[in-house]
Design an enzyme around this catalytic site. Structure first.
Site, PDB file in Angstrom:
ATOM      1  N   ARG A  29       0.236  31.326  21.265  1.00 38.21           N
ATOM      2  CA  ARG A  29       0.543  30.133  21.835  1.00 38.21           C
ATOM      3  C   ARG A  29      -0.603  29.630  22.684  1.00 38.21           C
ATOM      4  O   ARG A  29      -0.462  28.631  23.441  1.00 38.21           O
ATOM      5  CB  ARG A  29       1.548  30.118  22.660  1.00 38.21           C
ATOM      6  CG  ARG A  29       3.139  30.496  22.164  1.00 38.21           C
ATOM      7  CD  ARG A  29       4.275  30.924  22.737  1.00 38.21           C
ATOM      8  NE  ARG A  29       4.593  29.440  23.363  1.00 38.21           N
ATOM      9  CZ  ARG A  29       5.339  28.759  22.757  1.00 38.21           C
ATOM     10  NH1 ARG A  29       5.899  28.849  21.631  1.00 38.21           N
ATOM     11  NH2 ARG A  29       5.750  27.463  23.216  1.00 38.21           N
ATOM     12  N   ASN A 102       4.820  27.103  31.366  1.00 37.47           N
ATOM     13  CA  ASN A 102       4.473  26.436  30.258  1.00 37.47           C
ATOM     14  C   ASN A 102       5.116  25.036  30.318  1.00 37.47           C
ATOM     15  O   ASN A 102       5.982  24.741  30.408  1.00 37.47           O
ATOM     16  CB  ASN A 102       4.969  27.108  28.936  1.00 37.47           C
ATOM     17  CG  ASN A 102       4.624  26.316  27.899  1.00 37.47           C
ATOM     18  OD1 ASN A 102       3.718  25.710  27.534  1.00 37.47           O
ATOM     19  ND2 ASN A 102       5.743  26.349  26.413  1.00 37.47           N
ATOM     20  N   GLY A 103       3.882  24.178  30.201  1.00 38.27           N
ATOM     21  CA  GLY A 103       4.291  22.899  30.136  1.00 38.27           C
ATOM     22  C   GLY A 103       3.306  21.852  31.003  1.00 38.27           C
ATOM     23  O   GLY A 103       2.307  22.274  31.418  1.00 38.27           O
TER      24      GLY A 103
END
Ligand code: F6R
Length: 633
Positions: A29, A102-103
Site C-alpha cells: 500500500r 491513511n487518507g
C-alpha cells in the site's frame, strides 16, 4: 495508499514483532517510510524513519518494542515529503497521543492554523498531525480520550482510516473510519487487530468486522465496541469470516508476489467460474432492461472493462460506453440519463475516483450501480445495488494480475448469462461459448507450465545476439534486446486492444518502460513514424474477425524494418510466419475461444513485464511511486 496496523492483547507476545509482520503484509500500500509505536507503563515508545520496512528494521530494530499495544504504519506520501519527520506515527505536543492514518484531512491547513494559534507546536508537514493535536486540545478542555476523539474527528473533513493510542490508556486503541478502509480482526478474549486490509492479520484470525464510514471502534484485548461518530451511539455489528487461506497472502516459495499471483491464475479463475448463477442473473437482468449503460474503472480494472464490455455488448446488443472513473463526472455532468446502469470495476473496491463516480451517478441520476470487486465488504459494495465478488483471493503484488483475468472472466460470465436469458445465440452456440470459457483456466495453466523458460529467455540477454539471427536461434534472450530498446509497441485490433493496453501498463508499472499498447490500425496515423530498423513490435493476434486486417498491419510494420514478435494460437501459420519471434498460446483457433482471448493471452505479457523488471533490477512487487490502492484524487 498507506497501510495501518494495530494490535492490543492480553497475551505474552512480542508486540513489536507482530506489528512489524502486520505492516510488512501491507507494504504493497506504500513503502516510502514506516514506523511503529508501542504503549508500555504510561509511555509511548516509537521507532520510525524514511525508507523500506526491511531497511528500517535492520537499522532500528522495529520488532523490539515493549508493551501490549502497538500501532504501525507504512506510508505512501501525500502531504509532506517521505522523510523521517513526516513518517507516522504522529503525536500531540506532550507526545502522549499517537496516531497512524491513511487518507487525507482536507481542511488540515485551517485546523493547523487554529491549533497553532492556541499554542500547539507541529513537527511535520503532514495533514495527519492535526489529529493528535485536536485530541489533545479537547482533553485539555476536560474530555476523556474517547470523547476527545469523537470531537476531534467531527472537525476533520476528508477521508481517514486511523488508529490512535494513548500513553495513559493501557486498555484501548481507538480506530475511526471515513472512506479509507479499516477492518478489525478478533481472537476472542485474547487479541484484537485493526488494519487497512485483512491479509495483515490473516495468520492470526479470520474473524473480522468491517468498520463503516463515520464509525469509531474501541478495541480491547479480544473485544471491540462500535459507535456512530455523529451520534456517539453504540452500533451492533456481526463478525464475518473470510475464507482466504493464510498461504494466499504469503509468497509461498516464489521470489515475488507478482510471479506467484500470475501462477495462481488457473486456480483463481476456477473459483471465479463458481460465482453463483443468481449473482450473474441479477446483473444480466439489470443490463437487459437498461437503456444506457456505462462501464467505469481505473488502471488495470479499466482495461478489464474494455475487454469485458466487448463481450457483454456482443450478447446484449447495446453499446456500453467506457469512461475512466476520474473523467466520469466531468464528461457526463450535463448528460447522464436518469436510470442509467453503471458497471464499476475495482479489485480493491476502494479506489476513490471509482467510488466518487458511482456515488455521483446514484445521487444525480438514480443510476443502478453494478459493481465487481475482489474484496468483500469494501467501500464500493456499499454504494452498489448489486455486487459480484471475483474470488481471485488476496492480491498483494502492486501490479494487478490475477484480479484482471478474474474481472474479465466475470464480465464474460455475465455476457453468457445475458445470452442465455435472451436466447440470442442458438443454444448450441451458447454451449460452445460456455465450454470455451470453462477451458480458460486450463489453457492458462498449460501456457504457464510450458512457457516460463521461453518467456524468461525472451526477457534475457538478447542484446548479445544480432537480431537477424533470432529466428534461427529461437526465442532465446529477446528480453535484453527489448530492454535495450527504449520504446516498443504492443499492437492489436478489436477486443485484443484491451490486452495490448494492459500489457503496456504492466511494462510501465513494473519495468518502468514506456511501452505503449495501441490499436494496430490507428498506429498508422502517427505512431508508425517511430518505427525504424530493429524497432520491436509485439502483435497480439488471436485468429478472430480482425486477423486478416492485422496481417496487413504486421506487413506495414515489417516493411519499415520493425522486428515482429507475435502472440498467436498454437495452430497459427500466417502471422507467425511473418514474425521474428512467436509466443504461442495453447488454445483452439475457433470463435468461441477467441472471444475469451483477453484472458488467455494476457499472462504472457504479465510475465514479459515481470522478467523485464528483474532484468532492470527493479522490484516488481514495489514499483516506483505506486501504491496498490489509490484512495486520493
Ligand atoms: C495496475 C494497477 C492499478 C489499478 C488501479 C485501480 O496494475 O494495479 O492501475 O488497477 O489503481 O485499482 P482498483 O482495481 O483497486 O480500483
Amino acid at each position: 495508499m498507506c497501510g495501518i496496523f494495530g494490535i492490543i492483547t492480553n497475551q505474552d507476545i512480542e508486540i513489536g514483532k507482530l506489528a512489524l509482520e502486520g505492516i510488512k503484509r501491507l507494504e504493497y500500500r506504500g513503502y516510502d517510510s514506516c514506523g511503529i509505536v508501542s504503549q508500555h507503563e504510561g509511555k509511548l515508545h516509537v521507532k520510525k524513519d524514511a525508507g523500506k520496512i526491511n531497511a528500517i528494521n535492520k537499522k532500528l530494530g522495529l520488532d523490539d518494542l515493549p508493551g501490549k499495544i502497538a500501532l504501525a504504519h507504512t506510508r505512501w506520501a501525500t502531504h509532506g515529503a517521505p522523510t523521517k519527520i513526516n513518517s507516522h506515527p504522529h503525536f500531540d505536543c506532550s507526545e502522549k497521543i499517537a496516531v497512524v492514518h491513511n487518507g487525507i484531512i482536507e481542511n488540515f491547513l485551517e485546523l493547523k492554523e487554529r491549533l497553532i494559534s492556541k499554542g500547539h507546536v507541529f513537527k511535520s508537514d503532514t495533514d495527519t498531525e492535526v489529529i493528535p493535536h485536536l485530541i489533545e486540545e479537547y482533553e485539555k478542555r476536560g474530555l476523556n480520550f474517547q470523547e476527545a476523539v469523537f470531537e476531534a474527528l467531527r472537525q476533520c473533513e476528508g477521508g481517514y482510516g486511523a488508529a490512535i493510542c494513548h500513553a495513559d490508556c493501557p486498555d484501548k486503541i481507538i480506530v475511526v473510519r471515513k472512506e479509507s478502509p479499516l477492518v478489525i480482526g478478533i481472537e476472542d478474549g485474547k487479541t484484537t487487530y485493526c488494519a487497512s486490509d485483512i491479509p495483515a492479520f490473516l495468520p492470526h484470525t479470520r474473524k473480522h468486522y468491517v468498520l463503516g464510514d463515520d464509525e469509531l471502534a474501541v478495541l480491547r484485548p479480544g473485544e471491540v465496541d462500535f459507535y456512530d461518530i455523529k451520534t456517539k451511539t453504540l452500533i451492533e455489528k456481526s463478525p464475518k469470516t473470510i475464507d482466504w487461506s493464510v498461504d494466499a497472502a504469503e509468497k509461498g516459495g516464489y521470489d515475488h508476489f507478482m510471479l506467484k499471483e500470475i501462477f495462481e491464475q488457473p486456480q483463481a479463475l476456477k473459483r471465479t467460474l463458481s460465482i453463483p448463477l443468481e449473482s450473474l442473473r441479477s446483473f444480466a437482468e439489470s443490463l437487459i432492461t437498461a437503456k444506457t449503460i456505462y462501464i467505469t474503472a481505473a488502471g488495470t480494472s479499466f482495461y478489464a472493462s474494455l475487454a469485458g464490455k466487448f463481450i457483454i455488448s456482443k450478447f446484449l446488443g447495446i453499446h456500453i460506453q467506457e469512461i475512466e472513473c476520474s473523467e466520469f463526472q466531468t464528461q457526463l455532468s450535463d448528460c447522464l440519463e436518469k436510470n442509467s446502469v453503471i458497471i464499476a470495476l475495482s479489485q480493491s473496491g476502494e479506489t476513490i475516483d471509482t467510488i466518487e463516480a458511482i456515488r455521483w451517478a446514484k445521487e444525480s441520476a438514480d443510476a443502478t450501480i453494478l459493481s465487481i470487486t475482489n474484496v468483500v465488504g469494501s467501500s464500493i459494495t456499499r454504494y452498489s445495488d448489486h455486487t459480484i465478488i471475483t474470488r481471485a483471493g488476496p492480491e498483494i503484488g502492486v501490479a494487478a494480475t490475477k484480479t484482471y483475468t478474474a474481472q474479465v472472466l466475470t464480465l464474460a460470465m455475465i455476457g453468457l448469462e445475458i445470452a442465455r436469458i435472451k436466447n440470442l445465440e442458438s443454444s448450441e452456440d451458447i454451449k460452445s461459448y460456455k465450454k470455451a470459457l470453462n477451458e480458460v483456466p486450463n489453457i492458462i495453466e498449460k501456457f504457464l507450465n510450458h512457457n516460463i523458460e521461453h518467456i524468461k529467455k525472451i526477457m534475457k540477454g538478447l542484446e548479445k545476439i544480432k537480431f537477424k539471427k533470432i529466428k534461427k536461434l529461437g526465442n532465446k534472450d529477446l528480453g535484453k534486446k527489448l530492454n535495450n530498446k527504449h520504446n516498443f509497441f504492443f499492437l492489436a485490433r478489436g477486443i485484443s486492444i484491451a490486452t495490448a493496453k494492459e500489457g503496456g501498463l504492466k511494462m510501465k508499472e513494473v519495468a518502468c518502460r514506456f511501452i505503449e499498447g495501441y490499436s494496430a490500425a490507428h498506429a498508422k496515423h502517427g505512431p508508425i513514424s517511430l518505427v525504424r530498423g530493429g524497432f520491436p513490435i509485439i502483435f497480439i493476434a488471436p485468429p478472430d474477425d480482425t486477423y486478416t486486417r492485422l496481417i496487413g498491419n504486421v506487413a506495414e510494420f515489417k516493411a519499415r524494418g520493425g522486428k515482429i514478435i507475435s502472440l498467436v494460437v498454437e495452430s497459427d501459420e500466417t502471422i507467425s510466419e511473418m514474425s521474428d519471434i512467436t509466443i504461442r498460446i495453447p488454445q483452439p483457433a475457433d470463435r468461441f475461444h477467441n472471444l475469451f482471448s483477453p484472458i488467455t493471452f494476457i499472462p504472457a505479457l504479465q510475465l514479459l513485464a515481470y522478467y523485464a523488471a528483474l532484468d532492470a533490477h527493479l522490484d516488481p512487487d514495489q514499483p516506483r511511486n505506486l501504491a496498490k490502492t489509490v484512495t486520493v484524487h
